[in-house]
Design an enzyme around this catalytic site. Sequence first.
Site, PDB file in Angstrom:
ATOM      1  N   GLU A  85       0.812  -1.212   0.000  1.00 15.91           N
ATOM      2  CA  GLU A  85       0.000   0.000   0.000  1.00 15.91           C
ATOM      3  C   GLU A  85       0.850   1.269   0.000  1.00 15.91           C
ATOM      4  OE1 GLU A  85      -3.501   2.173   2.634  1.00 15.91           O
ATOM      5  OE2 GLU A  85      -3.288   0.002   2.697  1.00 15.91           O
ATOM      6  N   LYS A 279      -7.809  -0.306  10.999  1.00 16.22           N
ATOM      7  CA  LYS A 279      -7.176  -0.807   9.783  1.00 16.22           C
ATOM      8  C   LYS A 279      -5.870  -0.065   9.542  1.00 16.22           C
ATOM      9  CE  LYS A 279      -6.287  -0.930   5.182  1.00 16.22           C
ATOM     10  NZ  LYS A 279      -5.410  -0.042   4.391  1.00 16.22           N
ATOM     11  N   ASP A 295       2.626 -14.782  11.564  1.00 15.50           N
ATOM     12  CA  ASP A 295       1.309 -15.056  10.990  1.00 15.50           C
ATOM     13  C   ASP A 295       0.426 -13.812  11.131  1.00 15.50           C
ATOM     14  OD1 ASP A 295      -1.193 -15.944  10.276  1.00 15.50           O
ATOM     15  OD2 ASP A 295      -1.071 -17.817  11.403  1.00 15.50           O
ATOM     16  N   HIS A 392      -1.449  10.647   0.460  1.00 13.79           N
ATOM     17  CA  HIS A 392      -1.640   9.306  -0.088  1.00 13.79           C
ATOM     18  C   HIS A 392      -1.569   9.325  -1.613  1.00 13.79           C
ATOM     19  CE1 HIS A 392      -3.144   5.211  -0.412  1.00 13.79           C
ATOM     20  NE2 HIS A 392      -3.983   5.651  -1.327  1.00 13.79           N
TER      21      HIS A 392
END
Length: 438
Positions: A85, A279, A295, A392
Amino acid sequence: MNTPVEGFSKLTKTQKIDWIAINCTKDPEATKQLLKQYWNTDPRVQQLHDEFIENTVSNYYLPFAIAPNFKINDKLYAIPMAIEESSVVAAASKAAKFWLERGGFKAEIIGTEKVGQVHLIYKGDNQKLFRFFDSAKPELIKSVSSITQSMEKRGGGINNIELRDLSNKIDGYHQLHCTFETLDAMGANFINSCLEQFARTFKEQALLFDAFSEEEKNIEVVMSILSNYVPDCLVRAEVSCPISDLGNADMSSKDFAEKFVRAVNIAKVEPYRAVTHNKGIMNGIDAVVLATGNDFRAIEAGVHAYATKEGQYSSLTHATIENGIFKFWIEVPLALGTVGGLTRLHPMVKLALEILQNPSAKELMQIVAVAGLAQNFAAVRSLITTGIQKGHMKMHLLNMLNQLGATEAEKQKLVTYFKDQTVTNASVKEALESLKSK
């Protein structure tokens, strides 16, 4: 068109690629070339990758980046991150530099206990079952001595086993709720091996318990499995400074601090915001977890479950202003390992851990929590000042130009052009077309 296949796992790697290319893609030759293009040039390394999982046909690459300047408990780190991302690494690095000049991050381990459960069905006299458990518990622990011996020598092992009655939820449902200390190992295989032996021993001992009727001796073991919810494997990370040190070009330090706290409080009470808020935290956490061969799916599941511990999904971070001091912190469950699994096999994982100065599991927990906190600080800071899209989209600019087929020279010119321009899909496409026409 895709068609059923028999014995796919028994095909050679080349045969698997041929089948996929012919049956699942429009251009088989291009597919074969693409898959082979991402093989490692060293056959030994490629074989290592092939043997991590089943039916391997190629490698799927993610960027491996470094976020420098993280000061954690007065120790400086460059943190490896594996993520696709745009802006995540840049945001983490920016937050690290911001707090480097204000004392850095503080982190501490609150607990390291992990959990596993044996799920049982018993429909007899409950008092008998609990009497039986009290007598059988030493045998349960004794039965796994060969499994726990090595772990116990290093200071880990079984913390406790308790019998829980949950028959009010499912008829006859009981469980052995077991807690473990696995030190620098994530411990999944260790825990699951212990649990499966507990289940066998529990059934064997039940057959020998005279107080049970024949029906009561027939205890059903439904399953034995570790839990990825580890609320007592917990780490805290925080930053703090006087409000006056929060200087920002967009607003006063006082306004910035107050608006920041309000933004975090909104994520505490509004689940729709909290999910996106958390998130963003996981952008930082997952990137380091993945880079260090842990993991990330287990971490995600456990963290999001923890976010509901008060009965409603809520923010994982907290912010306050007290006596002129701004404080921002996170408490998050992280069951991580620095030995076992991929840590000894994957060359990039070994390198990532070396870059992190070969941390213990506790140290890695602190580093990962700090990465999540830094990511969240950067995100909230952007949201309450310039907005999230400005930074972004500028980081996303190269991706957009690559999709549009820009040359290297065109990319250089347009990166310069968009330093003081709004980046959108339309504006980038228009600027590239204009440049090409000239």
